[in-house]
Design a protein around this motif. Sequence first.
Motif, short mmCIF file in Angstrom:
data_model
loop_
_atom_site.label_atom_id
_atom_site.label_comp_id
_atom_site.label_asym_id
_atom_site.label_seq_id
_atom_site.Cartn_x
_atom_site.Cartn_y
_atom_site.Cartn_z
N UNK A 56 -23.27 15.88 2.72
CA UNK A 56 -21.94 15.31 2.59
C UNK A 56 -21.07 16.15 1.65
N UNK A 57 -21.66 16.57 0.54
CA UNK A 57 -20.90 17.36 -0.43
C UNK A 57 -20.48 18.71 0.13
N UNK A 58 -21.26 19.25 1.05
CA UNK A 58 -21.00 20.60 1.57
C UNK A 58 -20.30 20.60 2.92
N UNK A 59 -19.90 19.44 3.42
CA UNK A 59 -19.47 19.40 4.83
C UNK A 59 -18.13 20.06 5.11
N UNK A 60 -17.43 20.51 4.07
CA UNK A 60 -16.19 21.24 4.32
C UNK A 60 -16.43 22.75 4.43
N UNK A 61 -17.65 23.18 4.19
CA UNK A 61 -17.96 24.61 4.25
C UNK A 61 -19.23 24.80 5.09
N UNK A 62 -19.10 25.17 6.35
CA UNK A 62 -20.26 25.29 7.24
C UNK A 62 -21.33 26.26 6.73
N UNK A 63 -20.91 27.33 6.06
CA UNK A 63 -21.90 28.30 5.59
C UNK A 63 -22.77 27.71 4.48
N UNK A 64 -22.14 27.04 3.52
CA UNK A 64 -22.90 26.42 2.44
C UNK A 64 -23.76 25.28 2.99
N UNK A 65 -23.20 24.52 3.90
CA UNK A 65 -23.95 23.43 4.53
C UNK A 65 -25.21 23.97 5.21
N UNK A 66 -25.07 25.11 5.90
CA UNK A 66 -26.21 25.71 6.59
C UNK A 66 -27.26 26.21 5.60
N UNK A 67 -26.79 26.84 4.50
CA UNK A 67 -27.72 27.33 3.48
C UNK A 67 -28.54 26.17 2.90
N UNK A 68 -27.84 25.10 2.54
CA UNK A 68 -28.54 23.95 1.98
C UNK A 68 -29.47 23.32 3.00
N UNK A 69 -29.01 23.20 4.24
CA UNK A 69 -29.83 22.61 5.29
C UNK A 69 -31.12 23.37 5.49
N UNK A 70 -31.03 24.70 5.49
CA UNK A 70 -32.23 25.53 5.65
C UNK A 70 -33.18 25.34 4.47
N UNK A 71 -32.63 25.31 3.25
CA UNK A 71 -33.46 25.18 2.05
C UNK A 71 -34.17 23.83 2.02
N UNK A 72 -33.45 22.77 2.36
CA UNK A 72 -34.08 21.45 2.39
C UNK A 72 -35.13 21.36 3.48
N UNK A 73 -34.84 21.93 4.64
CA UNK A 73 -35.81 21.90 5.74
C UNK A 73 -37.11 22.59 5.34
N UNK A 74 -36.99 23.71 4.63
CA UNK A 74 -38.18 24.43 4.17
C UNK A 74 -38.99 23.58 3.20
N UNK A 75 -38.31 22.97 2.24
CA UNK A 75 -39.00 22.15 1.25
C UNK A 75 -39.67 20.95 1.90
N UNK A 76 -38.99 20.29 2.81
CA UNK A 76 -39.56 19.11 3.45
C UNK A 76 -40.74 19.47 4.35
N UNK A 77 -40.67 20.61 5.00
CA UNK A 77 -41.81 21.06 5.80
C UNK A 77 -43.03 21.30 4.92
N UNK A 78 -42.81 21.92 3.77
CA UNK A 78 -43.91 22.17 2.84
C UNK A 78 -44.48 20.86 2.29
N UNK A 79 -43.59 19.92 1.93
CA UNK A 79 -44.04 18.64 1.38
C UNK A 79 -44.85 17.86 2.41
N UNK A 80 -44.34 17.81 3.64
CA UNK A 80 -45.03 17.04 4.67
C UNK A 80 -46.33 17.70 5.12
N UNK A 81 -46.48 18.98 4.81
CA UNK A 81 -47.71 19.68 5.16
C UNK A 81 -48.81 19.53 4.13
N UNK A 82 -48.47 18.99 2.96
CA UNK A 82 -49.48 18.80 1.92
C UNK A 82 -50.33 17.57 2.23
N UNK A 83 -51.61 17.69 2.07
CA UNK A 83 -52.52 16.56 2.24
C UNK A 83 -53.10 16.21 0.87
N UNK A 84 -52.22 15.79 -0.02
CA UNK A 84 -52.62 15.54 -1.40
C UNK A 84 -51.69 14.47 -1.97
#
Length: 333
Positions: free
Chosen positions: A256-284
């Motif tokens: 929501x905070x980045x929705x006026x700038x597609x480039x920043x929104x994409x950067x944040x989206x990619x970073x969050x996606x990476x973190x969430x993939x790593x978190x959901x892949x942990x079996x701990x």
Amino acid sequence: MLRISALVLALTTSVAHADLADTILDDIVLPGFDQLAISGQALDAAAQTDCRAESEPLRAAFGETLDAWTAVSHFRFGPTEVENRGFALAFWPDSRGKTPRALNGLIASQDPVVDTAESFATVSIAARGLYAMEFLLYDATISTAGNSEYHCALTQAVAADIAATAQDLAADWHTRYAELMRNPTEGGVYQSEAEVSQEFFKALNTGLQITADMRLGRPLGTYDAPRPKRAEAWRSDRSLRNVTLSLEALERLAMQLANTDPEIEARLGHSFATALTEAKGLDDPRFARVSDPSGRFRVEVLQRTVNDIRAVSTGYLGPLLGVSGGFNSLDGD
């Protein structure tokens, strides 16, 4: 001509900030605190029906309430600060072990402070809230300590207090604080729409810092001295779950905070996606494996990824919103 262009830009920016505040309040903040209040009421009802530590409905209600708190726990301003509601609801980290000491003291003396909601609201915040409830339901010692009737009364008192605090938070947001953010005024808490946007940005960075430095950093400790039992909610196997839920909630705010700038929104989206993939892949689930080199490495990778999100936020999103990098609610004024 240049003056007209600057005026148009200023007006456009002001409208964007105003729309942003309404969207975040209506889509994220108010529904989030409403869900916390609803979950708290369900927890109270479950405790009144069956107060046993092994009660599955009570444990499930506890989990749903902690889920709801985790989703809004980064909004550490306004209603959360009033009367120390945030600490009364979630006293963590507890580096000195105040919660078990406070609960053991109440149980040992069978303190009648549990008899009324008014009196229980005066006890130490270490004996109140969600982490006190986790001890009562999951800690091997405290869940079976003392007289069963008093233990039940204490569990019910903690649940009722959680419900009341959650209700107060939601009510304060609806009746007072949301309006302050929607309509900033000279001399008010917020003097411009930009200041409101900046407050939400600080909440985003606060949440990222809590997740990186506390939810992940505390159990990691050091390589020679890992501290898995410093993880948040490890007794109920929720340490990793809280990280994942926090990241999902923070992603919604960041988008929501980045929705006026597609480039920043994409950067944040990619970073969050990476973190969430790593978190959901942990079996701990409780970060017990941070004592093992391979398990520790995976948690460290997740922590670095969360810090990468912080870097994108401070380096790109902050300037977009007119905020100097790095400031957040944990830093003070």
